[in-house]
Design a protein around this motif. Sequence first.
Motif, PDB file in Angstrom:
ATOM      1  N   ALA A   1       0.978  -1.161   0.018  1.00  0.00           N
ATOM      2  CA  ALA A   1       0.031   0.148   0.010  1.00  0.00           C
ATOM      3  C   ALA A   1       0.852   1.180  -0.078  1.00  0.00           C
ATOM      4  CB  ALA A   1      -1.057  -0.094   1.001  1.00  0.00           C
ATOM      5  N   ARG A   2       1.739   1.296   0.923  1.00  0.00           N
ATOM      6  CA  ARG A   2       2.888   2.341   0.871  1.00  0.00           C
ATOM      7  C   ARG A   2       3.388   2.610  -0.398  1.00  0.00           C
ATOM      8  NH1 ARG A   2       4.465   1.089   7.049  1.00  0.00           N
ATOM      9  NH2 ARG A   2       3.731   3.027   7.970  1.00  0.00           N
ATOM     10  N   GLN A   3       4.225   1.695  -0.984  1.00  0.00           N
ATOM     11  CA  GLN A   3       4.769   1.835  -2.273  1.00  0.00           C
ATOM     12  C   GLN A   3       4.004   2.412  -3.511  1.00  0.00           C
ATOM     13  OE1 GLN A   3       6.300  -2.072  -2.867  1.00  0.00           O
ATOM     14  NE2 GLN A   3       8.355  -1.654  -1.617  1.00  0.00           N
ATOM     15  N   LYS A   4       2.664   1.724  -3.372  1.00  0.00           N
ATOM     16  CA  LYS A   4       1.887   2.306  -4.582  1.00  0.00           C
ATOM     17  C   LYS A   4       1.280   3.700  -4.195  1.00  0.00           C
ATOM     18  CE  LYS A   4      -0.166  -2.278  -6.017  1.00  0.00           C
ATOM     19  NZ  LYS A   4       0.189  -1.978  -7.396  1.00  0.00           N
ATOM     20  N   ILE A   5       0.996   3.988  -2.808  1.00  0.00           N
ATOM     21  CA  ILE A   5       0.520   5.313  -2.728  1.00  0.00           C
ATOM     22  C   ILE A   5       1.597   6.522  -2.788  1.00  0.00           C
ATOM     23  CG2 ILE A   5      -0.261   6.964  -0.611  1.00  0.00           C
ATOM     24  CD1 ILE A   5      -1.875   4.573   0.317  1.00  0.00           C
ATOM     25  N   SER A   6       2.748   6.114  -2.637  1.00  0.00           N
ATOM     26  CA  SER A   6       3.960   6.854  -2.886  1.00  0.00           C
ATOM     27  C   SER A   6       4.228   7.543  -4.158  1.00  0.00           C
ATOM     28  CB  SER A   6       5.390   6.311  -2.193  1.00  0.00           C
ATOM     29  OG  SER A   6       5.860   5.311  -3.186  1.00  0.00           O
ATOM     30  N   VAL A   7       3.681   6.735  -5.192  1.00  0.00           N
ATOM     31  CA  VAL A   7       3.860   7.093  -6.620  1.00  0.00           C
ATOM     32  C   VAL A   7       3.150   8.557  -6.674  1.00  0.00           C
ATOM     33  CG1 VAL A   7       2.827   6.767  -8.812  1.00  0.00           C
ATOM     34  CG2 VAL A   7       3.769   4.853  -7.579  1.00  0.00           C
ATOM     35  N   GLY A   8       2.059   8.892  -5.746  1.00  0.00           N
ATOM     36  CA  GLY A   8       1.483  10.053  -5.862  1.00  0.00           C
ATOM     37  C   GLY A   8       2.240  11.408  -5.474  1.00  0.00           C
ATOM     38  N   GLY A   9       3.058  11.112  -5.052  1.00  0.00           N
ATOM     39  CA  GLY A   9       4.225  12.200  -4.386  1.00  0.00           C
ATOM     40  C   GLY A   9       4.149  12.214  -3.047  1.00  0.00           C
ATOM     41  N   ASP A  10       5.220  13.244  -2.281  1.00  0.00           N
ATOM     42  CA  ASP A  10       5.299  13.336  -0.912  1.00  0.00           C
ATOM     43  C   ASP A  10       4.076  13.716  -0.020  1.00  0.00           C
ATOM     44  OD1 ASP A  10       7.831  12.536  -1.263  1.00  0.00           O
ATOM     45  OD2 ASP A  10       8.727  14.670  -1.309  1.00  0.00           O
ATOM     46  N   ALA A  11       2.975  14.722  -0.721  1.00  0.00           N
ATOM     47  CA  ALA A  11       2.144  15.193   0.036  1.00  0.00           C
ATOM     48  C   ALA A  11       1.291  14.027   0.302  1.00  0.00           C
ATOM     49  CB  ALA A  11       1.503  16.414  -0.704  1.00  0.00           C
ATOM     50  N   VAL A  12       0.919  13.296  -0.902  1.00  0.00           N
ATOM     51  CA  VAL A  12      -0.178  12.306  -0.894  1.00  0.00           C
ATOM     52  C   VAL A  12       0.382  11.157   0.095  1.00  0.00           C
ATOM     53  CG1 VAL A  12      -0.773  10.214  -2.150  1.00  0.00           C
ATOM     54  CG2 VAL A  12      -1.014  12.339  -3.209  1.00  0.00           C
ATOM     55  N   LEU A  13       1.599  10.871   0.177  1.00  0.00           N
ATOM     56  CA  LEU A  13       2.299   9.679   1.103  1.00  0.00           C
ATOM     57  C   LEU A  13       2.102  10.289   2.590  1.00  0.00           C
ATOM     58  CD1 LEU A  13       3.467   7.211   1.553  1.00  0.00           C
ATOM     59  CD2 LEU A  13       5.935   8.177   1.268  1.00  0.00           C
ATOM     60  N   LYS A  14       2.563  11.499   2.840  1.00  0.00           N
ATOM     61  CA  LYS A  14       2.058  11.940   4.167  1.00  0.00           C
ATOM     62  C   LYS A  14       0.795  12.090   4.590  1.00  0.00           C
ATOM     63  CE  LYS A  14       3.443  16.175   7.033  1.00  0.00           C
ATOM     64  NZ  LYS A  14       1.995  15.817   7.890  1.00  0.00           N
ATOM     65  N   ALA A  15      -0.022  12.279   3.920  1.00  0.00           N
ATOM     66  CA  ALA A  15      -1.377  12.308   4.253  1.00  0.00           C
ATOM     67  C   ALA A  15      -1.735  11.013   4.499  1.00  0.00           C
ATOM     68  CB  ALA A  15      -2.348  12.879   2.975  1.00  0.00           C
ATOM     69  N   PHE A  16      -1.402  10.046   3.881  1.00  0.00           N
ATOM     70  CA  PHE A  16      -1.741   8.713   4.209  1.00  0.00           C
ATOM     71  C   PHE A  16      -0.896   8.157   5.515  1.00  0.00           C
ATOM     72  CE2 PHE A  16      -0.045   4.203   4.370  1.00  0.00           C
ATOM     73  CZ  PHE A  16      -1.359   3.503   4.502  1.00  0.00           C
ATOM     74  N   GLU A  17       0.276   8.510   5.628  1.00  0.00           N
ATOM     75  CA  GLU A  17       0.721   8.075   7.052  1.00  0.00           C
ATOM     76  C   GLU A  17       0.075   8.858   8.238  1.00  0.00           C
ATOM     77  OE1 GLU A  17       2.868   5.931   7.175  1.00  0.00           O
ATOM     78  OE2 GLU A  17       3.769   5.680   5.502  1.00  0.00           O
ATOM     79  N   ASP A  18      -0.313  10.084   8.126  1.00  0.00           N
ATOM     80  CA  ASP A  18      -1.227  10.899   8.904  1.00  0.00           C
ATOM     81  C   ASP A  18      -2.341  10.055   9.287  1.00  0.00           C
ATOM     82  OD1 ASP A  18       1.184  12.493   9.351  1.00  0.00           O
ATOM     83  OD2 ASP A  18      -0.098  14.251   8.411  1.00  0.00           O
ATOM     84  N   GLY A  19      -3.059   9.584   8.288  1.00  0.00           N
ATOM     85  CA  GLY A  19      -4.431   8.976   8.449  1.00  0.00           C
ATOM     86  C   GLY A  19      -4.125   7.556   9.044  1.00  0.00           C
ATOM     87  N   PHE A  20      -3.094   6.862   8.492  1.00  0.00           N
ATOM     88  CA  PHE A  20      -2.870   5.489   9.280  1.00  0.00           C
ATOM     89  C   PHE A  20      -2.440   5.489  10.568  1.00  0.00           C
ATOM     90  CE2 PHE A  20      -0.047   1.545   9.617  1.00  0.00           C
ATOM     91  CZ  PHE A  20      -1.026   0.935   9.440  1.00  0.00           C
ATOM     92  N   LYS A  21      -1.726   6.737  11.083  1.00  0.00           N
ATOM     93  CA  LYS A  21      -1.469   6.757  12.405  1.00  0.00           C
ATOM     94  C   LYS A  21      -2.644   7.086  13.172  1.00  0.00           C
ATOM     95  CE  LYS A  21       1.078   9.827  15.516  1.00  0.00           C
ATOM     96  NZ  LYS A  21       1.929  10.982  15.711  1.00  0.00           N
ATOM     97  N   ASP A  22      -3.697   7.792  12.704  1.00  0.00           N
ATOM     98  CA  ASP A  22      -4.788   7.974  13.412  1.00  0.00           C
ATOM     99  C   ASP A  22      -5.882   6.694  13.234  1.00  0.00           C
ATOM    100  OD1 ASP A  22      -4.727  10.697  14.183  1.00  0.00           O
ATOM    101  OD2 ASP A  22      -5.897  11.445  12.398  1.00  0.00           O
ATOM    102  N   ALA A  23      -5.658   6.138  12.297  1.00  0.00           N
ATOM    103  CA  ALA A  23      -6.336   4.719  12.391  1.00  0.00           C
ATOM    104  C   ALA A  23      -5.866   3.678  13.403  1.00  0.00           C
ATOM    105  CB  ALA A  23      -6.238   3.847  10.992  1.00  0.00           C
ATOM    106  N   ARG A  24      -4.663   3.649  13.671  1.00  0.00           N
ATOM    107  CA  ARG A  24      -4.064   2.979  14.631  1.00  0.00           C
ATOM    108  C   ARG A  24      -4.466   3.232  16.180  1.00  0.00           C
ATOM    109  NH1 ARG A  24       0.654   3.816  11.667  1.00  0.00           N
ATOM    110  NH2 ARG A  24       1.701   4.825  13.423  1.00  0.00           N
ATOM    111  N   ILE A  25      -4.734   4.552  16.216  1.00  0.00           N
ATOM    112  CA  ILE A  25      -5.410   4.992  17.445  1.00  0.00           C
ATOM    113  C   ILE A  25      -6.610   4.364  17.727  1.00  0.00           C
ATOM    114  CG2 ILE A  25      -6.168   7.325  18.705  1.00  0.00           C
ATOM    115  CD1 ILE A  25      -3.765   8.804  17.491  1.00  0.00           C
TER     116      ILE A  25
END
Length: 378
Positions: A189-213
Amino acid sequence: MSAKESKIFSKVSLLSTRSGKRIIKQVLLQEKGYKQYHKYKVESEKEFSEFTKRFLLSLHEKLISDANPKATMKKFVDENEANELALDDSKIETVRERLSKPDVLADRVQRILNSNFVKMTYPVLTALIDSATDFNKETISKEVRNSIVDGHVIAIDLSEPMDRIMDADEDIEFLDDYKLMNPYILEIARQKISVGGDAVLKAFEDGFKDARIGQYIDARLKLKPESISDENMIGCYKKYRAVMGTAGRNMALNLPPLNDIFHLGMAKAAECVGCGNEMEDAIVNGGIKIPSWPLYYAIVTKNVKKAFELTLDKSEIYLEEAKIALDMLPDELSIKPFLKFLFLTVSHYNHYWFNVMKRRDLFPYFQKNLSITMKNSK
């Protein structure tokens, strides 16, 4: 209308709810919302098999090529702070050998992809990314588009094996397989999403962190269901709104103003579907899910029938919030009728399962089951 059980959207079922009747009207009159939705539904049904193949091939490659699967497992468990997701070191090689067989891995992938959240989301994400790229006058290749959509669908799908492991109420015989698959699913998932660029990947990482909470609160409430409250149910639902909201945000390549609008609509629609999913799970599993809105309302009111009525009300509140996103959309965005139609399907889905409970008169059974569940949890 892409739910895994087609009976939910049969003509008879649609006639049983107010939203379903409005869906039938749109279909008969061939209104724009239905035509847009049908277009993406048909396209997605064709593309989904190709997506599944891409996912399966990537997962198989990750599994068989990892030089240190024990370290991969430890990293995943540490990141998620959930020892329940860990596969014992002594089992890793045996499970990996089993999953290295393509037919076995294909079976496990099909099992976790057979999810309403996945089936109902895939055509929505493709519609959102197409409308956003058109609005922003962004030109992206089909490969980039597929990678961004695939990555987020795979991330959404990751919640399936994780939930099954945590709940231990479905696919019991495959939980070890899911434990080993999880780290590689996240990596893909991370590898594929990173294709969208840094802003897209950062949004995913922030969202995934919230999902873990949200997942952490969920796991804590499973151990002590009597501690459930309105506040921690809101926290628990982070797992829905974070993952799905982030997917919406990134279908706009995290570009304003659509990033925030898509995030709001998808997050609240996901929470709405979450309520329906809790009703469906209660019927399928023969008891109120722990934790869930029905459980919270049942504990407070001591009336299971009232609890499910309040859950249905809660779902409508979430849906009304999602509809706010529609009013925020730019007038020139062509996808608005599609989204209005989508929200009708979400409302129907929830009312359908509530009606099933009423028709089967399951409330007395759930009331008795609840008393047993709460007694055993103490």
